[in-house]
Scaffold this motif. Structure first.
Motif, mmCIF file in Angstrom:
data_model
loop_
_atom_site.group_PDB
_atom_site.id
_atom_site.type_symbol
_atom_site.label_atom_id
_atom_site.label_comp_id
_atom_site.label_asym_id
_atom_site.label_seq_id
_atom_site.Cartn_x
_atom_site.Cartn_y
_atom_site.Cartn_z
ATOM 1 N N VAL A 108 0.583 -0.958 0.157
ATOM 2 C CA VAL A 108 -0.057 0.524 0.282
ATOM 3 C C VAL A 108 0.844 1.205 -0.005
ATOM 4 O O VAL A 108 1.741 1.564 0.627
ATOM 5 C CB VAL A 108 -1.197 -0.524 0.932
ATOM 6 N N GLU A 137 1.834 -6.815 -6.036
ATOM 7 C CA GLU A 137 0.419 -5.937 -6.632
ATOM 8 C C GLU A 137 0.652 -5.150 -5.523
ATOM 9 O O GLU A 137 0.929 -4.810 -4.153
ATOM 10 C CB GLU A 137 -0.757 -6.694 -6.203
ATOM 11 N N TYR A 179 -1.257 -0.344 -4.004
ATOM 12 C CA TYR A 179 -2.751 0.036 -3.925
ATOM 13 C C TYR A 179 -2.158 1.178 -3.386
ATOM 14 O O TYR A 179 -1.634 0.886 -2.358
ATOM 15 C CB TYR A 179 -3.976 -1.339 -3.006
ATOM 16 N N ILE A 231 -8.196 -2.625 1.252
ATOM 17 C CA ILE A 231 -8.070 -2.840 0.495
ATOM 18 C C ILE A 231 -7.217 -4.421 0.987
ATOM 19 O O ILE A 231 -7.608 -5.339 0.229
ATOM 20 C CB ILE A 231 -6.474 -2.253 0.904
ATOM 21 N N ALA A 244 -8.016 -7.325 -1.531
ATOM 22 C CA ALA A 244 -6.707 -8.034 -1.910
ATOM 23 C C ALA A 244 -6.792 -10.071 -2.315
ATOM 24 O O ALA A 244 -6.087 -10.078 -2.260
ATOM 25 C CB ALA A 244 -5.348 -7.313 -1.927
#
Length: 451
Positions: free
Chosen positions: A31, A47, A49, A69, A73
């Motif tokens: 994040v 990944e 975010y 999140i 995810a």
């Protein structure tokens, strides 16, 4: 089984956790705030975010958004790193409520240790020596003044919640205490949501020595020896090393035994650190417990060969420790220095654009950077941009290698504390191991200002 982890952090520690996750074949989720959208750790994660604007209360301290999140995810666990939400029992509790594994101790234990006042009380019950100080939190300067009469100056004023030197100040008299109380309580309230303060007797010529522990869910607790973190500025560590060359084997035995007993009394799980202040006669006193991985954990890893982040993840997954105390021994000596974007004399932050950064590439140098190339250093976060960890056959070998490595370290575009670290590595007082928590104030600053 943990197969996917969200790292609720940024910078160097986010990159550090991602590396271990990759080695364990665990998918990683990062994040990031708007200020960190081009940060190195976002490129390393599987990944990413966006979590919010640059300010921490709108991004890295936004527990609800992070958990949202994490659900989106479909992660198994959240690793909080250090700082931010890492010692928030409320965040750990929210993770538990959401059915997401929090890679750290239980929320109930974190709540006990999150209050330094309560932690002192619990340590006393567990038989761990504590520094003379207030037994209860102080809400007003008047309460502090009354308590100070019994303790005697000099006194260390501290915030009950949080860490990193925030809300902490040495005071020498009533007038200083009144001024310091209000400003530090306000700062603690801003950073930690809790403005409670307490007082401790200021130990002169003390060393800051801490014990790294690991504890699983089956009652097994081990230590990874100790770290000496005495060189600090603004009550925040700058140089850390392991093992300590100051304490005797008998003191080491008693200190590590006290740390393990404290962890067992708390029914503690995961990685944690029991911090002590040690006087010149090797009497040690409980300072605080950190319920997370610490910035300086690599020096313990270097001398023991144990990946602390890996153990954190395995313990959180319910696995028992696969090593016992008899399997752990020290190999050589390790030193870590923190590279900060700050003026090396005033210690004021120095945000700006880094046009180039060059790391030492010797095999004994472990680089843990937040940036690896041209980057913008903002004023929104802690100014640490990298850590350098050196491993040597003994302390003198480690110091010699550190001095050589620092000579090749370059950060172009902003001020850093590299000149300070170079000074320390070459200083005879440091080389002889005669450093206390007053080293920077009593030796470094006067000598630098005299030049």
């Amino acid at each position: 089984m943990i197969k996917k982890v969200l790292i609720a952090n940024r910078g160097e520690i986010a990159a550090r956790i991602i590396r271990t996750c990759k080695q364990m074949n665990i998918t990683t989720v990062a994040v990031y705030s708007e200020a960190d959208q081009k940060a190195d750790f976002t490129k390393m994660a599987d990944e990413c975010y966006l979590i919010g604007p640059p300010r921490v209360n709108e991004s890295y301290l936004n527990a609800e958004k992070i958990i949202s999140i994490a659900k989106q995810a479909k992660v198994d666990a959240i690793h909080p790193g250090y700082g931010f939400l890492s010692e928030s029992d409320q965040f750990a509790g929210k993770c538990e409520e959401a059915g997401i594994t929090f890679i750290g101790p239980k929320a109930s234990v974190m709540k006990q240790m999150g209050s330094k006042v309560l932690a002192r009380q619990l340590m006393e019950k567990a038989g761990v020596p504590t520094i003379p100080g207030t037994k209860e939190a102080l809400a007003t300067a008047e309460e502090a003044l009354n308590a100070a009469q019994d303790i005697g100056y000099p006194i260390m004023l501290k915030a009950s919640a949080g860490g990193g030197g925030i809300g902490m100040q040495v005071v020498e008299n009533d007038e200083e205490l009144v001024r310091a109380f209000e400003s530090n309580a306000k700062r603690a309230k801003t950073f930690f949501g809790n403005g409670d303060m307490f007082l401790e007797k200021k130990l002169k010529n003390a060393r800051h020595i801490e014990v790294q522990i690991l504890a699983d869910h089956n009652g097994n607790v081990i230590h990874l020896f100790e770290r000496d973190c005495s060189i600090q500025r603004r009550n925040q560590k700058v140089v850390e090393e392991a093992p300590s060359t100051f304490i005797s084997e008998e003191t080491r035995r008693r200190m590590t035994e006290a740390a393990i007993n404290a962890a067992k009394a708390l029914e503690y799980t995961n990685a944690g650190t029991i911090e002590f202040l040690v006087d010149n006669k090797e009497n040690f006193y409980f300072l605080e417990m950190n319920t997370r991985v610490q910035v300086e954990h690599p020096v313990s890893e270097e001398i023991t060969g144990i990946d602390i982040v890996e153990k954190q993840i395995k313990i959180a997954a319910g696995e028992s420790l696969d090593i016992s105390q008899k399997d752990i021994y020290t190999n050589g000596h390790a030193i870590e220095v923190r590279i900060y974007a700050e003026d090396p004399v005033t210690f004021m932050p120095s945000p700006g654009h880094v046009s180039q950064i060059t790391f030492p590439n010797e095999d004994y140098a472990r680089n843990e950077p937040a940036i690896t190339g041209p980057s913008d250093i903002t004023h929104f976060y802690d100014p640490m941009i990298a850590k350098l960890i050196i491993h040597g056959t003994d302390r003198q070998d480690a110091i010699a290698k550190l001095t050589k490595a620092l000579q090749t370290y370059r950060v172009v575009g902003i001020k850093t504390n590299l000149p300070m670290l170079q000074y320390i590595s070459e200083d005879e007082i440091f080389r002889k191991g005669n450093v206390t928590t007053a080293y920077v104030q009593e030796h470094y600053i006067p000598n630098i200002n005299a030049k």
